[in-house]
Write an enzyme that holds these catalytic residues in place. Structure first.
Site, mmCIF file in Angstrom:
data_model
loop_
_atom_site.group_PDB
_atom_site.id
_atom_site.type_symbol
_atom_site.label_atom_id
_atom_site.label_comp_id
_atom_site.label_asym_id
_atom_site.label_seq_id
_atom_site.Cartn_x
_atom_site.Cartn_y
_atom_site.Cartn_z
ATOM 1 N N LYS A 199 0.842 -1.233 -0.166
ATOM 2 C CA LYS A 199 0.191 -0.111 -0.027
ATOM 3 C C LYS A 199 0.722 1.323 0.033
ATOM 4 O O LYS A 199 0.590 2.437 -0.506
ATOM 5 C CB LYS A 199 -0.983 -0.201 1.140
ATOM 6 C CG LYS A 199 -1.763 1.161 1.175
ATOM 7 C CD LYS A 199 -2.864 1.107 2.105
ATOM 8 C CE LYS A 199 -3.934 2.423 2.092
ATOM 9 N NZ LYS A 199 -3.180 3.613 2.136
ATOM 10 N N LEU B 189 2.044 2.040 -3.457
ATOM 11 C CA LEU B 189 0.865 2.421 -4.491
ATOM 12 C C LEU B 189 0.949 4.235 -3.985
ATOM 13 O O LEU B 189 0.424 4.827 -4.866
ATOM 14 C CB LEU B 189 -0.253 1.918 -4.164
ATOM 15 C CG LEU B 189 -0.173 0.346 -4.835
ATOM 16 C CD1 LEU B 189 -1.355 -0.605 -4.000
ATOM 17 C CD2 LEU B 189 -0.172 0.399 -6.425
ATOM 18 N N ARG C 207 -7.869 -5.815 2.501
ATOM 19 C CA ARG C 207 -8.396 -6.692 3.399
ATOM 20 C C ARG C 207 -7.464 -8.042 3.751
ATOM 21 O O ARG C 207 -6.851 -8.507 2.780
ATOM 22 C CB ARG C 207 -9.695 -7.183 2.785
ATOM 23 C CG ARG C 207 -9.891 -8.044 1.692
ATOM 24 C CD ARG C 207 -10.195 -9.432 2.132
ATOM 25 N NE ARG C 207 -10.462 -10.359 0.722
ATOM 26 C CZ ARG C 207 -9.289 -10.982 0.445
ATOM 27 N NH1 ARG C 207 -7.938 -10.828 0.830
ATOM 28 N NH2 ARG C 207 -9.700 -11.839 -0.581
ATOM 29 N N LYS D 265 -12.528 -21.866 0.567
ATOM 30 C CA LYS D 265 -11.809 -21.770 -0.509
ATOM 31 C C LYS D 265 -10.774 -22.998 -0.581
ATOM 32 O O LYS D 265 -10.521 -23.599 -1.597
ATOM 33 C CB LYS D 265 -10.812 -20.414 -0.776
ATOM 34 C CG LYS D 265 -10.059 -20.231 -2.035
ATOM 35 C CD LYS D 265 -9.673 -18.720 -2.340
ATOM 36 C CE LYS D 265 -9.363 -18.684 -3.620
ATOM 37 N NZ LYS D 265 -8.943 -17.414 -4.112
ATOM 38 N N ASP E 249 -4.502 -15.048 -1.999
ATOM 39 C CA ASP E 249 -5.238 -13.844 -1.727
ATOM 40 C C ASP E 249 -5.603 -13.812 -0.285
ATOM 41 O O ASP E 249 -6.693 -13.148 -0.093
ATOM 42 C CB ASP E 249 -6.203 -13.880 -2.497
ATOM 43 C CG ASP E 249 -7.498 -14.826 -2.439
ATOM 44 O OD1 ASP E 249 -7.193 -15.997 -2.017
ATOM 45 O OD2 ASP E 249 -8.705 -14.520 -2.710
ATOM 46 N N HIS F 265 -5.427 -9.032 -12.157
ATOM 47 C CA HIS F 265 -5.100 -9.650 -10.994
ATOM 48 C C HIS F 265 -3.301 -9.846 -10.962
ATOM 49 O O HIS F 265 -3.177 -10.719 -11.869
ATOM 50 C CB HIS F 265 -5.800 -11.057 -10.778
ATOM 51 C CG HIS F 265 -7.267 -10.892 -10.551
ATOM 52 N ND1 HIS F 265 -8.073 -11.786 -10.027
ATOM 53 C CD2 HIS F 265 -8.041 -9.897 -10.690
ATOM 54 C CE1 HIS F 265 -9.174 -11.610 -9.839
ATOM 55 N NE2 HIS F 265 -9.243 -10.154 -10.157
ATOM 56 N N GLU G 227 -2.371 -10.518 -3.081
ATOM 57 C CA GLU G 227 -2.959 -10.446 -4.533
ATOM 58 C C GLU G 227 -3.472 -8.982 -4.884
ATOM 59 O O GLU G 227 -3.993 -8.329 -3.672
ATOM 60 C CB GLU G 227 -4.134 -11.259 -4.261
ATOM 61 C CG GLU G 227 -4.710 -11.217 -6.055
ATOM 62 C CD GLU G 227 -6.302 -11.696 -6.280
ATOM 63 O OE1 GLU G 227 -6.242 -12.802 -6.718
ATOM 64 O OE2 GLU G 227 -6.989 -11.279 -5.232
HETATM 65 P P1 0O2 Z 1 -13.579 -13.440 -2.272
HETATM 66 O O1 0O2 Z 1 -14.939 -13.486 -1.510
HETATM 67 O O2 0O2 Z 1 -13.819 -12.164 -3.066
HETATM 68 O O3 0O2 Z 1 -12.483 -13.477 -1.375
HETATM 69 P P2 0O2 Z 1 -5.883 -18.404 -7.569
HETATM 70 O O4 0O2 Z 1 -5.936 -17.366 -6.080
HETATM 71 O O5 0O2 Z 1 -5.310 -18.072 -8.845
HETATM 72 O O6 0O2 Z 1 -5.512 -19.808 -6.940
HETATM 73 P P3 0O2 Z 1 -8.664 -17.815 -7.836
HETATM 74 O O7 0O2 Z 1 -9.071 -17.592 -6.442
HETATM 75 O O8 0O2 Z 1 -9.898 -18.643 -8.318
HETATM 76 O O9 0O2 Z 1 -7.271 -18.935 -8.011
HETATM 77 O O10 0O2 Z 1 -8.340 -16.541 -8.622
HETATM 78 P P4 0O2 Z 1 -8.890 -15.524 -9.409
HETATM 79 O O11 0O2 Z 1 -9.773 -15.912 -10.528
HETATM 80 O O12 0O2 Z 1 -7.673 -14.513 -9.695
HETATM 81 O O13 0O2 Z 1 -10.215 -14.844 -8.551
HETATM 82 C C1 0O2 Z 1 -9.582 -14.460 -7.150
HETATM 83 C C2 0O2 Z 1 -10.418 -13.351 -6.575
HETATM 84 O O14 0O2 Z 1 -11.007 -12.451 -7.826
HETATM 85 C C3 0O2 Z 1 -11.975 -13.803 -6.108
HETATM 86 O O15 0O2 Z 1 -11.523 -14.205 -4.624
HETATM 87 C C4 0O2 Z 1 -12.926 -12.462 -6.105
HETATM 88 O O16 0O2 Z 1 -12.241 -11.620 -5.317
HETATM 89 C C5 0O2 Z 1 -12.361 -11.886 -7.599
HETATM 90 N N1 0O2 Z 1 -13.217 -12.607 -8.548
HETATM 91 C C6 0O2 Z 1 -12.871 -13.750 -9.504
HETATM 92 N N2 0O2 Z 1 -13.917 -13.884 -10.305
HETATM 93 C C7 0O2 Z 1 -15.035 -13.164 -9.736
HETATM 94 C C8 0O2 Z 1 -16.130 -12.920 -10.397
HETATM 95 O O17 0O2 Z 1 -16.709 -13.572 -11.185
HETATM 96 N N3 0O2 Z 1 -16.836 -12.020 -9.848
HETATM 97 C C9 0O2 Z 1 -16.768 -11.150 -8.607
HETATM 98 N N4 0O2 Z 1 -17.248 -10.250 -8.069
HETATM 99 N N5 0O2 Z 1 -15.482 -11.410 -8.247
HETATM 100 C C10 0O2 Z 1 -14.431 -12.203 -8.831
HETATM 101 P P5 0O2 Z 1 -12.108 -15.237 -3.827
HETATM 102 O O18 0O2 Z 1 -11.460 -16.019 -2.884
HETATM 103 O O19 0O2 Z 1 -13.010 -16.227 -4.829
HETATM 104 O O20 0O2 Z 1 -13.653 -14.557 -3.289
#
Ligand code: 0O2
Length: 220
Positions: free
Chosen positions: A40, A43, A65, A75, A94, A142, A161
């Site tokens: 942070k 940034l 967060r 997860k 993440d 990401h 992340e």
């Molecule tokens: P939350 O509740 O937000 O924490 P990897 O980390 O690479 O092993 P992952 O986690 O599937 O695999 O990676 P990806 O696709 O980069 O997604 C990570 C996070 O991006 C998610 O965390 C969400 O915060 C966000 N995200 C991904 N896809 C979507 C989507 O379709 N809609 C929304 N609103 N957010 C998304 P979490 O842990 O899944 O959820």
């Protein structure tokens, strides 16, 4: 009273096996918090420098967060990972999350480049959901990076992340997260409408970016 003391002693004995893992988890979470502070600050510095050079902030907002224990466990189970501390560090990228909200699409790539070119940052993965949006229309850049934190015992690299997106993409993702993401009762019609909203929002983002370019060109 004696009875109570005896009971507390017994309880302490019973909970002993959990004390060590719990303390380790607490320490690990503190390390993730420190990693968030490091990224942070970087940034914030970049945003200040950008303001000085170009008289505007590419970063509208920075949200940070730590993933909640319930969300971490959900997860790990969803992805079939072993539920252990080592597996958590190894597989969950993440736990420490930073969301950077930018004004324009090109700012996203500028901020990503300015951050990842710093020599203490290691880039582990880049997922460009802007060039390759998810089927539901989710767009965001990401990055999973590793950053050193400096502890009394030495240097430790921690994963963070970084999700970078525009204000419009953030608006969509926040609402979609609330309405639909991770919900099992998905309705095909609402999924379609959400995807259409994401596409409309992206078109608006592109228009806003070209309007800004036109204004800059007119000024020159
Ligand atoms: P939350 O509740 O937000 O924490 P990897 O980390 O690479 O092993 P992952 O986690 O599937 O695999 O990676 P990806 O696709 O980069 O997604 C990570 C996070 O991006 C998610 O965390 C969400 O915060 C966000 N995200 C991904 N896809 C979507 C989507 O379709 N809609 C929304 N609103 N957010 C998304 P979490 O842990 O899944 O959820």
């Amino acid at each position: 009273m004696d009875y109570l003391i005896k009971t507390l002693d017994e309880m302490e004995e019973q909970f002993k096996p959990f004390r060590e893992p719990f303390n380790r988890l607490k320490t690990l979470m503190t390390y993730y918090e420190c990693a968030i502070l490091e990224v942070k600050t970087k940034l914030d510095v970049l945003n200040k420098e950008f303001m000085d050079n170009e008289l505007r902030n590419p970063i509208e907002a920075i949200k940070t967060r730590i993933k909640s224990p319930a969300s971490i466990i959900e997860k790990m189970e969803r992805k079939g990972f072993e539920l252990s501390m080592d597996s958590l560090e190894e597989n969950i990228n993440d736990v420490a999350g930073i969301r950077v909200v930018c004004s324009f699409i090109d700012d996203i790539y500028k901020v990503a480049e300015m951050l990842t070119c710093q020599d203490d940052i290691r880039v582990l993965t880049v997922k460009d959901y802007i060039k390759n949006p998810k089927k539901n229309g989710y767009r965001s850049l990401h990055l999973v990076v590793e950053i050193p934190i400096f502890l009394s015992t030495g240097k430790k690299f921690m994963k963070v992340e970084v999700q970078i997106r525009t204000i419009a993409m953030d608006f969509w993702a926040s609402l979609e997260h609330e309405i639909h993401y991770k919900k099992s009762n998905s309705n095909a019609d609402s999924v379609k409408k959400l995807t259409e909203c994401a596409d409309t929002i992206y078109e608006t983002d592109l228009t806003m970016m070209s309007l800004r370019k036109e204004m800059i060109d007119d000024e020159e």
